[in-house]
Design a protein around this motif. Sequence first.
Motif, PDB file in Angstrom:
ATOM      1  N   MET A  40       0.797  -1.240   0.000  1.00  0.00           N
ATOM      2  CA  MET A  40       0.000   0.000   0.000  1.00  0.00           C
ATOM      3  C   MET A  40       0.826   1.286   0.000  1.00  0.00           C
ATOM      4  SD  MET A  40      -3.310  -1.307   2.141  1.00  0.00           S
ATOM      5  CE  MET A  40      -4.188   0.226   2.062  1.00  0.00           C
ATOM      6  N   GLN A  71      -6.590   6.293   6.145  1.00  0.00           N
ATOM      7  CA  GLN A  71      -6.494   7.003   4.852  1.00  0.00           C
ATOM      8  C   GLN A  71      -7.233   8.344   4.892  1.00  0.00           C
ATOM      9  OE1 GLN A  71      -7.164   3.768   5.253  1.00  0.00           O
ATOM     10  NE2 GLN A  71      -6.532   2.537   3.517  1.00  0.00           N
ATOM     11  N   ALA A 100     -15.184   3.854  -4.824  1.00  0.00           N
ATOM     12  CA  ALA A 100     -15.525   2.429  -4.883  1.00  0.00           C
ATOM     13  C   ALA A 100     -14.323   1.627  -5.348  1.00  0.00           C
ATOM     14  CB  ALA A 100     -16.690   2.206  -5.838  1.00  0.00           C
ATOM     15  N   ASP A 101     -14.268   0.389  -4.903  1.00  0.00           N
ATOM     16  CA  ASP A 101     -13.219  -0.531  -5.360  1.00  0.00           C
ATOM     17  C   ASP A 101     -13.723  -1.507  -6.413  1.00  0.00           C
ATOM     18  OD1 ASP A 101     -12.168   0.412  -2.592  1.00  0.00           O
ATOM     19  OD2 ASP A 101     -10.478  -0.408  -3.719  1.00  0.00           O
ATOM     20  N   ASN A 103     -16.327  -0.939  -1.048  1.00  0.00           N
ATOM     21  CA  ASN A 103     -15.468   0.212  -0.775  1.00  0.00           C
ATOM     22  C   ASN A 103     -14.886   0.009   0.619  1.00  0.00           C
ATOM     23  OD1 ASN A 103     -14.326   2.780  -1.572  1.00  0.00           O
ATOM     24  ND2 ASN A 103     -15.622   3.700  -0.012  1.00  0.00           N
ATOM     25  N   LYS A 104     -14.026   0.910   1.024  1.00  0.00           N
ATOM     26  CA  LYS A 104     -13.324   0.797   2.306  1.00  0.00           C
ATOM     27  C   LYS A 104     -14.248   0.407   3.450  1.00  0.00           C
ATOM     28  CE  LYS A 104      -9.854   0.950   2.908  1.00  0.00           C
ATOM     29  NZ  LYS A 104      -9.114  -0.353   2.930  1.00  0.00           N
ATOM     30  N   ARG A 130      -2.078   2.996  -3.424  1.00  0.00           N
ATOM     31  CA  ARG A 130      -3.367   2.394  -3.069  1.00  0.00           C
ATOM     32  C   ARG A 130      -4.491   3.227  -3.678  1.00  0.00           C
ATOM     33  NH1 ARG A 130      -5.623   6.489  -1.432  1.00  0.00           N
ATOM     34  NH2 ARG A 130      -7.302   5.221  -0.607  1.00  0.00           N
ATOM     35  N   GLY A 131      -5.737   2.700  -3.514  1.00  0.00           N
ATOM     36  CA  GLY A 131      -6.872   3.341  -4.170  1.00  0.00           C
ATOM     37  C   GLY A 131      -7.052   2.657  -5.517  1.00  0.00           C
ATOM     38  N   ALA A 132      -8.303   2.262  -5.825  1.00  0.00           N
ATOM     39  CA  ALA A 132      -8.545   1.398  -6.984  1.00  0.00           C
ATOM     40  C   ALA A 132      -7.956   1.924  -8.305  1.00  0.00           C
ATOM     41  CB  ALA A 132     -10.037   1.119  -7.106  1.00  0.00           C
ATOM     42  N   ARG A 188      -3.625  -7.497  -4.739  1.00  0.00           N
ATOM     43  CA  ARG A 188      -4.797  -7.170  -3.908  1.00  0.00           C
ATOM     44  C   ARG A 188      -6.058  -7.650  -4.639  1.00  0.00           C
ATOM     45  NH1 ARG A 188      -5.054  -1.400  -1.303  1.00  0.00           N
ATOM     46  NH2 ARG A 188      -6.295  -2.566   0.214  1.00  0.00           N
ATOM     47  N   ALA A 206      -5.392   8.436  -4.743  1.00  0.00           N
ATOM     48  CA  ALA A 206      -5.987   7.133  -5.062  1.00  0.00           C
ATOM     49  C   ALA A 206      -6.127   6.944  -6.566  1.00  0.00           C
ATOM     50  CB  ALA A 206      -7.363   7.024  -4.406  1.00  0.00           C
ATOM     51  N   THR A 217     -11.728  10.857  -7.398  1.00  0.00           N
ATOM     52  CA  THR A 217     -13.113  10.646  -7.831  1.00  0.00           C
ATOM     53  C   THR A 217     -14.033  11.490  -6.926  1.00  0.00           C
ATOM     54  OG1 THR A 217     -13.225   8.624  -6.507  1.00  0.00           O
ATOM     55  CG2 THR A 217     -12.660   8.385  -8.828  1.00  0.00           C
TER      56      THR A 217
END
Length: 357
Positions: free
Chosen positions: A50, A205, A245-246, A256-257, A53-55, A96, A172, A178
């Motif tokens: 990480m 985060q 969103a992931d 999401n987280k 990180r972040g999609a 991941r 992210a 976003t």
Amino acid sequence: MVELKLVIKPIEFDERRGVVRWLDVRLVPWEEVYRETTDYNRIAKAIKDMEIRGAPAIGVAAAFGMALAAIWSKAETVEKLVEELEKAKRVLESTRPTAYNLFWALNRIWRRVKEGVEKGVGVDELRRMVVEEAKKIYFEDIETNKRIGEIGAKLVEDGDTILTHCNAGALATAGLGTALAIIRYAVAEGKRIRVIATETRPLLQGARLTVWELVKEGIDVTLITDNMVGYIMSKGIVSKVIVGADRITRDGYVANKIGTYTIAVVAARHRVPFYVAAPSSTFDLSLEGPSIPIEERDPDEVRTVLGKLTITVPTVKVYNPAFDITPPDLITAIITEKGIITPPYARNIEKVLKGQE
Ligand code: MRU
């Protein structure tokens, strides 16, 4: 039309040197340390640990990882290069499991590889095709962020207090973020906006990254702990929730987280609109229902504060899911670069993403 500049560049590719450079976000806000590599294995490690990180940022990093694999491969035949790229893809894929952008980016590069092979291109041309596709993914993410920002800002009203969770910001993505791109555009349009950032245990985060980004740009932000959300909503302080969103299924389930679902439930109880902001690359149209794979992380993330201070009995059992799933009935709308998607999601997601609306 408002034009926003990229103040923060969390990931970049220096094609001339064949190097990827990124900001190690584990160290933010204390230090701004940039790291560099020519090795895709190091990119895989940076995603896993990480540092990146972040999609969307994970997707861009994986694409650049493939570009490094192509550039630095010593393969002299197409067969050998494809074999090495396949290995790099496997390594990057195993970092991941939840963020769909990772698989989306790798599959996109892979389609280019197959196209090259089918066309019978030479080894250097195949290398070039991989690098070009990775660069496209990067530049498209920057543009996508802008579109999400512009489109989403239309929903934001002067005087809004927006609660956001985790970090769906520049740190992210490759660009403006976003959820935070929407806030950036709304502020740039002259709307007076207050942001409430949840700290986002266990890796903070929200406290570390979202607050750092917003303070840097002079945007009004107030930090709360995750367990204050219910009280704050019951006081009528929050006018909108916007999260990232992931992975989103074709019928509108959103991973999401961890903590996002709790916020959505409380928002529904208090009739606060709950928005998800995400690029089309986060949608996994092969899945439906709450079937998204959820990453479980090291128990020590919960037993300690960022590995520095142990806050419990060190041998205690821990459960540490990194994400949760919010069902579609709790989501007011999903804001994408292709437009705003409203319920019924099972029908409208495909319609908007395929440009049929
Ligand atoms: O575990 P992380 O920090 O990678 O989780 C990130 C999130 O949950 C973000 O909200 C999501 O990736 C959207 S980022 C635009």
